[in-house]
Scaffold this motif. Structure first.
Motif, PDB file in Angstrom:
ATOM      1  N   LEU A  17       5.783  -4.073   7.584  1.00 35.83           N
ATOM      2  CA  LEU A  17       6.925  -4.082   6.713  1.00 35.83           C
ATOM      3  C   LEU A  17       8.383  -4.229   6.806  1.00 35.83           C
ATOM      4  CD1 LEU A  17       5.955  -0.532   5.317  1.00 35.83           C
ATOM      5  CD2 LEU A  17       5.199  -2.792   3.780  1.00 35.83           C
ATOM      6  N   ILE A  18       8.939  -4.900   6.398  1.00 30.32           N
ATOM      7  CA  ILE A  18      10.664  -5.803   6.822  1.00 30.32           C
ATOM      8  C   ILE A  18      11.372  -4.891   5.982  1.00 30.32           C
ATOM      9  CG2 ILE A  18       9.729  -7.564   8.130  1.00 30.32           C
ATOM     10  CD1 ILE A  18       9.992  -9.506   6.584  1.00 30.32           C
ATOM     11  N   ASP A  19      12.770  -5.313   6.515  1.00 29.50           N
ATOM     12  CA  ASP A  19      13.935  -4.805   5.581  1.00 29.50           C
ATOM     13  C   ASP A  19      13.946  -4.009   5.094  1.00 29.50           C
ATOM     14  OD1 ASP A  19      15.159  -7.657   6.386  1.00 29.50           O
ATOM     15  OD2 ASP A  19      13.952  -9.094   4.970  1.00 29.50           O
ATOM     16  N   GLN A  20      13.947  -2.998   5.056  1.00 31.85           N
ATOM     17  CA  GLN A  20      13.926  -1.410   4.752  1.00 31.85           C
ATOM     18  C   GLN A  20      12.911  -1.669   3.543  1.00 31.85           C
ATOM     19  OE1 GLN A  20      18.012  -1.131   3.337  1.00 31.85           O
ATOM     20  NE2 GLN A  20      18.802  -0.270   5.701  1.00 31.85           N
ATOM     21  N   SER A  21      11.988  -1.740   3.837  1.00 30.53           N
ATOM     22  CA  SER A  21      10.660  -1.353   3.093  1.00 30.53           C
ATOM     23  C   SER A  21       9.870  -0.581   3.261  1.00 30.53           C
ATOM     24  CB  SER A  21       9.702  -2.941   3.400  1.00 30.53           C
ATOM     25  OG  SER A  21      10.571  -3.676   2.486  1.00 30.53           O
ATOM     26  N   THR A  22       8.912   0.412   2.384  1.00 29.20           N
ATOM     27  CA  THR A  22       8.082   1.521   2.582  1.00 29.20           C
ATOM     28  C   THR A  22       7.196   0.895   1.720  1.00 29.20           C
ATOM     29  OG1 THR A  22       8.221   3.509   2.250  1.00 29.20           O
ATOM     30  CG2 THR A  22       8.913   2.489   0.284  1.00 29.20           C
ATOM     31  N   THR A  23       5.191   1.616   2.220  1.00 30.81           N
ATOM     32  CA  THR A  23       4.159   0.734   1.021  1.00 30.81           C
ATOM     33  C   THR A  23       4.373   1.789  -0.130  1.00 30.81           C
ATOM     34  OG1 THR A  23       3.234   2.179   3.388  1.00 30.81           O
ATOM     35  CG2 THR A  23       2.297   1.450   0.885  1.00 30.81           C
ATOM     36  N   ILE A  24       4.910   2.922  -0.432  1.00 31.44           N
ATOM     37  CA  ILE A  24       4.841   3.122  -1.772  1.00 31.44           C
ATOM     38  C   ILE A  24       6.796   4.020  -2.052  1.00 31.44           C
ATOM     39  CG2 ILE A  24       4.497   4.681  -3.488  1.00 31.44           C
ATOM     40  CD1 ILE A  24       1.546   4.789  -1.564  1.00 31.44           C
ATOM     41  N   TYR A  25       7.040   3.635  -2.642  1.00 33.37           N
ATOM     42  CA  TYR A  25       8.522   4.068  -3.361  1.00 33.37           C
ATOM     43  C   TYR A  25       8.564   4.374  -4.369  1.00 33.37           C
ATOM     44  CZ  TYR A  25      13.839   4.459  -4.171  1.00 33.37           C
ATOM     45  OH  TYR A  25      14.585   4.694  -4.334  1.00 33.37           O
ATOM     46  N   ASN A  26       9.402   5.835  -4.992  1.00 36.66           N
ATOM     47  CA  ASN A  26       9.237   6.869  -6.202  1.00 36.66           C
ATOM     48  C   ASN A  26      11.186   6.830  -6.381  1.00 36.66           C
ATOM     49  OD1 ASN A  26       9.084   7.590  -8.401  1.00 36.66           O
ATOM     50  ND2 ASN A  26       9.093  10.060  -7.060  1.00 36.66           N
ATOM     51  N   ASN A  27      11.075   6.868  -7.459  1.00 36.62           N
ATOM     52  CA  ASN A  27      12.541   7.345  -7.228  1.00 36.62           C
ATOM     53  C   ASN A  27      12.491   8.409  -8.863  1.00 36.62           C
ATOM     54  OD1 ASN A  27      15.593   7.857  -7.004  1.00 36.62           O
ATOM     55  ND2 ASN A  27      16.005   6.549  -8.014  1.00 36.62           N
ATOM     56  N   GLN A  28      11.728   8.471  -9.761  1.00 32.95           N
ATOM     57  CA  GLN A  28      11.897   8.781 -10.932  1.00 32.95           C
ATOM     58  C   GLN A  28      10.774   9.795 -11.566  1.00 32.95           C
ATOM     59  OE1 GLN A  28      12.511   5.408 -13.297  1.00 32.95           O
ATOM     60  NE2 GLN A  28      14.992   5.001 -12.910  1.00 32.95           N
ATOM     61  N   ILE A  29       9.570   9.008 -11.147  1.00 30.67           N
ATOM     62  CA  ILE A  29       7.942   9.687 -11.247  1.00 30.67           C
ATOM     63  C   ILE A  29       8.000  11.378 -10.837  1.00 30.67           C
ATOM     64  CG2 ILE A  29       5.933   9.835 -10.754  1.00 30.67           C
ATOM     65  CD1 ILE A  29       5.706   6.782 -10.900  1.00 30.67           C
ATOM     66  N   SER A  30       7.574  11.640 -11.486  1.00 27.00           N
ATOM     67  CA  SER A  30       7.527  13.384 -12.249  1.00 27.00           C
ATOM     68  C   SER A  30       6.033  13.652 -11.637  1.00 27.00           C
ATOM     69  CB  SER A  30       7.322  13.802 -13.489  1.00 27.00           C
ATOM     70  OG  SER A  30       8.295  13.229 -14.208  1.00 27.00           O
ATOM     71  N   VAL A  31       5.653  14.102 -11.654  1.00 28.57           N
ATOM     72  CA  VAL A  31       4.319  14.375 -10.985  1.00 28.57           C
ATOM     73  C   VAL A  31       3.330  12.497  -9.772  1.00 28.57           C
ATOM     74  CG1 VAL A  31       1.862  15.273 -11.288  1.00 28.57           C
ATOM     75  CG2 VAL A  31       4.054  15.755 -12.331  1.00 28.57           C
ATOM     76  N   ILE A  32       2.766  12.796  -8.754  1.00 25.57           N
ATOM     77  CA  ILE A  32       2.831  12.000  -8.380  1.00 25.57           C
ATOM     78  C   ILE A  32       1.297  13.108  -7.463  1.00 25.57           C
ATOM     79  CG2 ILE A  32       2.575  10.715  -6.048  1.00 25.57           C
ATOM     80  CD1 ILE A  32       5.450  10.140  -6.492  1.00 25.57           C
ATOM     81  N   GLU A  33       0.045  12.328  -7.801  1.00 22.16           N
ATOM     82  CA  GLU A  33      -1.240  13.028  -7.090  1.00 22.16           C
ATOM     83  C   GLU A  33      -1.753  12.131  -6.076  1.00 22.16           C
ATOM     84  OE1 GLU A  33      -3.805  14.565 -10.214  1.00 22.16           O
ATOM     85  OE2 GLU A  33      -2.362  16.531 -10.642  1.00 22.16           O
ATOM     86  N   ILE A  34      -1.934  11.680  -5.023  1.00 24.39           N
ATOM     87  CA  ILE A  34      -2.703  10.953  -4.242  1.00 24.39           C
ATOM     88  C   ILE A  34      -4.086  12.007  -3.372  1.00 24.39           C
ATOM     89  CG2 ILE A  34      -2.317   9.995  -1.841  1.00 24.39           C
ATOM     90  CD1 ILE A  34       0.114   9.665  -2.487  1.00 24.39           C
TER      91      ILE A  34
END
Length: 586
Positions: A21-38
Motif C-alpha cells: 500500500l502507498i500514499d497513506q492507505s490501509t487495507t480496510i478503512y472505517n469511519n461510520q459503520i456501527s457493527v463489524i464482524e470478521i
C-alpha cells in the motif's frame, strides 16, 4: 476497502496476501459503520507506509474478530513522517473509539510497526475482551507496545500467550498500557523485551490486575522493570560490599566542617526490587528520545534544609552518579552550630512521581588533634595537618586565645599529625597525651614498630624502656639485661668463666690478675680484673638457665700468696643445663 456507507459489515473466510500500500492507505478503512464482524480471515505480508497495514477504524460501536490470522504485516514509516499526536499512524490493526471489542481464537505473528503497537493499537475502548489469542514475535521499532499498545481503555486478557515480542527502543515488550485498566487472567507473558517493562508497561494512572494463574517471567527490561514496569518505586541505601539495602541512612559522629569519610550509595529500585541500569545512557542511538529524557530526569538531592538554622550543607546537596558501580553517591560537606542531631530527606522527583529516603545526621564534638574555628553559620573542626599536632582539648582556651596546632620537633619526631606524634628511635614519652620527650639510655625505645607497648619494643619495659621484663609480666617471657640490650632467657649457651693468676718473672703476684670472659653474642674475649669477677658473675647470671651452681676448687698456694687466698688459685666453674662445653684452666 472503504466502509463508509454501511451500518453493518461482515467478512468471513477471506484472505488478504502480499499487498503493498502507498500514499497513506490501509487495507480496510472505517469511519461510520456501527457493527463489524470478521471471522476466519487471513491477513499476510501486507505492507503500508504511514498507515495501519490491515485495518483503521476511527469509530465503531461493536467490533469482533474470530479465528483470524495476522502474519508478517508491516506498517513502515520514517521519523519525519510520524506525528506523535496522530493516532492514525499506529499499529497494523488500529481501532479507536469503540464501545465493545472482542478478539477470540486468533493469531498475531511477526507483525511490525514503526511507531506504537507492533500488532494492535487500541484507543478509547470502553470494553474489550481478548481471549485464547497468541501474540508471537511482533515488534515495534521506534516507540512502545511490541504486541499491543492501549490507551484510555479497559482491556481484559484471558488465556492468551505473549512471547518473544519486542519494543526495540522504548516501553512494553508485550503490552503498553496508558491510562488503561488492564486485567490479565490465566495468560502467559514470556521472553519479551523492552527498555522499560519487558513484559508489561503501565503508567501511574493505570490499574493493573494479574491473577495468580497467569505467568509472567523471563522478560527483559534493559533499563528497569523486567516483567512489569511503570516508574521506580523506591529509593534505598545500598551497601556496596554486602549488597544489602536499607530504607534509611544513618551518619554518626560527623566531623563538622568536613566531608563524608565513608562512601554512602543510593539507588532507585523498581517494583520487582531490582536496581535501575543507568549504564544504558551511553547507548543513546539505541533508545528513543523519551527514554533519554527519562534518564536525564532522575536526580537525587537533599531536600532544602533552610529551616534548620544550626545546620549548613556546604557542598554535595545533590548526589553524584558513579557509572562504574551504577550507584548514586552521597558525599556532603556540612557543619553544625548548636544542635547535633538532624533529620533530613533525600528526594527525587520525575514526571509526577516523588520518592524520598530519610537521612539521620549526627555531629560529634571537635576532638583533640583538631582546631575549632567559628565560621558563618557553623563551626569547623579542622584537623592539624601533617607536620603539626595538638594534644589539647579544642574547647579549652589558652592565654593566647584558641588552641592552635604545634609544629613537630625535627630532633625527636619522625612525623606528626592530628593528635599523633611518632617519635624517632631511642626516644620515649610517658603516654601519647604528652609531648614531653626523653632520650633513652637502653636500646629499647621505638614507637614506630608494630610490636611495641608504650613505646618499648619486645623485652623492654618501664620508663624510658630502661628495664628488661625479667618476670615476663608484659611480654610473656623473661628477659635479662646485657649492657644496653635485653635478651630472652634460656637461649644463651656455651658459658664458661675461668679465673687464673698471672705471675711475673720474680714469682710475685702481679697487680693485674685477669679473668677471660667469653661473650656469647659477639664471640669476643676480653681481659678483666679478677677483682671484678664476682660482679661479672652476678651481672651475667641471667644468661644462664634459672638453675645453676658455682663450685670453688681451692688450689695449693705458696706462703707469699696467703694474703690473696680469697682470689688466687680459685677456679670458678659455672654449670648450665644447656651447656655445650666446659673449660677449666689452672
Amino acid at each position: 476497502m472503504n466502509l463508509n456507507s454501511q451500518s453493518y459489515f461482515q467478512m468471513n473466510q477471506s484472505q488478504f496476501i502480499n499487498i503493498y500500500l502507498i500514499d497513506q492507505s490501509t487495507t480496510i478503512y472505517n469511519n461510520q459503520i456501527s457493527v463489524i464482524e470478521i471471522s476466519q480471515v487471513k491477513f499476510q505480508n501486507i505492507s503500508s507506509q504511514q498507515y495501519p497495514a490491515i485495518f483503521l477504524t476511527k469509530s465503531v460501536d461493536s467490533f469482533s474478530i474470530r479465528n483470524c490470522t495476522f502474519r508478517q504485516n508491516q506498517n513502515l514509516q520514517t521519523i519525519k513522517s510520524i506525528s506523535t499526536n496522530n493516532n492514525d499512524n499506529n499499529g497494523n490493526f488500529n481501532i479507536q473509539n469503540c464501545n465493545s471489542l472482542i478478539i477470540d481464537d486468533s493469531l498475531f505473528v511477526q507483525n511490525t510497526c514503526f511507531s506504537n503497537g507492533g500488532a494492535i493499537y487500541l484507543y478509547q475502548i470502553q470494553k474489550s475482551s481478548i481471549n485464547n489469542t497468541t501474540f508471537v514475535q511482533n515488534q515495534v521499532q521506534q516507540y512502545s507496545g511490541g504486541a499491543i499498545y492501549t490507551s484510555n481503555s479497559n482491556i481484559n486478557i484471558n488465556q492468551c500467550l505473549f512471547q518473544n515480542n519486542i519494543s526495540k527502543k522504548e516501553r512494553g515488550g508485550a503490552i503498553y498500557s496508558d491510562k488503561t485498566y488492564i486485567q490479565v487472567v490465566n495468560s502467559n507473558i514470556i521472553n519479551n523485551i523492552a527498555y522499560v517493562g519487558g513484559g508489561i508497561y503501565y503508567n501511574k494512572i493505570n490499574t493493573i490486575n494479574i491473577d495468580k494463574s497467569s505467568q509472567i517471567y523471563q522478560n527483559k527490561g534493559k533499563f528497569y522493570g523486567n516483567n512489569l514496569g511503570s516508574y521506580p518505586k523506591k529509593l534505598l541505601k545500598v551497601d556496596l560490599k554486602t549488597k544489602q539495602v536499607y530504607n534509611k541512612i544513618i551518619i554518626k559522629n560527623f566531623q563538622s566542617g568536613n566531608y563524608t569519610k565513608q562512601p554512602i550509595y543510593v539507588q532507585y529500585f523498581d517494583e520487582e526490587d531490582q536496581i535501575l541500569n543507568f549504564n544504558i545512557a551511553d547507548l543513546t542511538s539505541q533508545f528513543s528520545s523519551s527514554i533519554k529524557q527519562e534518564i536525564e530526569n532522575y536526580q537525587i538531592a537533599i531536600l532544602n534544609p533552610s529551616n534548620l538554622k544550626s545546620l549548613t550543607i556546604i557542598l554535595g546537596q545533590q548526589l553524584q552518579y558513579i557509572k562504574s558501580i551504577n550507584l548514586f553517591q552521597l558525599n556532603i560537606t556540612a557543619g553544625n552550630y548548636y544542635e547535633t542531631d538532624f533529620k533530613l530527606v533525600l528526594f527525587s522527583q520525575f514526571f509526577d512521581e516523588y520518592l524520598t529516603l530519610d537521612l539521620l545526621l549526627n555531629f560529634r564534638k571537635c576532638k583533640i588533634g583538631e582546631i575549632l574555628y567559628h565560621k558563618q553559620g557553623y563551626i569547623s573542626c579542622d584537623q592539624c595537618a601533617e607536620g603539626s599536632y595538638s594534644l589539647v582539648d579544642p574547647y579549652q582556651k589558652s592565654e593566647n586565645g584558641l588552641v592552635q596546632c604545634q609544629k613537630c620537633s625535627l630532633e625527636y619526631s619522625k612525623k606528626c599529625y592530628s593528635n599523633q606524634i611518632i617519635l624517632n628511635q631511642h626516644y620515649w614519652r610517658e603516654s601519647n597525651l604528652t609531648d614531653i620527650v626523653f632520650a633513652c639510655y637502653m636500646l629499647g625505645c621505638n614507637e614506630s614498630v608494630y610490636n611495641q607497648i608504650n613505646g618499648c619494643i619486645k623485652g623492654y619495659i618501664g620508663p624510658l624502656c630502661n628495664s628488661c621484663d625479667t618476670k615476663g609480666i608484659r611480654w610473656g617471657t623473661s628477659y635479662g639485661q646485657n649492657g644496653k640490650y635485653c635478651y630472652e632467657c634460656g637461649k644463651i649457651v656455651d658459658v664458661s668463666f675461668t679465673a687464673f693468676n698471672y705471675y711475673n718473672q720474680s714469682s710475685t703476684i702481679n697487680d693485674n690478675i685477669y679473668i677471660i670472659k667469653f661473650d656469647i653474642k659477639n664471640r669476643q674475649t676480653s681481659l678483666l680484673r679478677i677483682s671484678q669477677l664476682w660482679k661479672i658473675i652476678i651481672k651475667n647470671k641471667h644468661l644462664l638457665n634459672n638453675e645453676f651452681e658455682i663450685s670453688f676448687k681451692q688450689q695449693a698456694i705458696s706462703k707469699n700468696q696467703k694474703n690473696y687466698s680469697n682470689y688466687l688459685g680459685t677456679q670458678f666453674e659455672l654449670l648450665t643445663f644447656n651447656e655445650k662445653e666446659k673449660s677449666i684452666y689452672n
